[in-house]
Design an enzyme around this catalytic site. Sequence first.
Site, mmCIF file in Angstrom:
data_model
loop_
_atom_site.group_PDB
_atom_site.id
_atom_site.type_symbol
_atom_site.label_atom_id
_atom_site.label_comp_id
_atom_site.label_asym_id
_atom_site.label_seq_id
_atom_site.Cartn_x
_atom_site.Cartn_y
_atom_site.Cartn_z
ATOM 1 N N TYR A 1 1.035 -1.316 0.004
ATOM 2 C CA TYR A 1 0.110 0.536 -0.088
ATOM 3 C C TYR A 1 0.543 1.143 -0.262
ATOM 4 C CZ TYR A 1 1.213 -0.709 4.787
ATOM 5 O OH TYR A 1 1.921 -0.927 5.686
ATOM 6 N N GLY A 2 2.084 1.896 -0.170
ATOM 7 C CA GLY A 2 3.436 2.419 0.513
ATOM 8 C C GLY A 2 4.561 2.624 -0.655
ATOM 9 N N GLU B 1 10.689 -4.624 6.285
ATOM 10 C CA GLU B 1 10.409 -3.772 7.083
ATOM 11 C C GLU B 1 10.100 -4.333 7.949
ATOM 12 O OE1 GLU B 1 7.709 -2.648 5.614
ATOM 13 O OE2 GLU B 1 7.531 -3.003 3.851
#
Length: 136
Positions: A19-20, A84
């Site tokens: 989503y980024g 992440e």
Amino acid sequence: MHPDYLHAAIADTPRVAVYGTLKQGFNNAHWLSGARRLGSDTTRALTLYDIGPYPGAKWQASKGVIIEIYEISIDQLAQLDRLEGYRIDAPAQGEYDRQQIATHFGRAWVYLYNPGVAGKRAICEGGWEMPYTGHD
């Protein structure tokens, strides 16, 4: 050789929802080079927060945020876990936790932001846009 948890994770769910900065055309999209893009979806299960140079997602109802779904390999999952800051030994203590989300393409891994988001702008509809850096 990858740890057993990665083999189990990819065998169970060989997809990731992003989503980024990992989305197509964004600065970390190269991490998904070679992955098969299945398409886009909209989820009402997540709210995005603008952290500055990247967004973070929380399990919070929204009007619908856009995610991209990719079919990935075990090597790519291992790289994404490192990028992440995911910690298999203490998922709530890493920068992001990796959990599963339902998509039109089947279940996919999604990285959820662990730190607090007080004072951060919520994105409850649409998607996150990269900040303008002043470089053309």
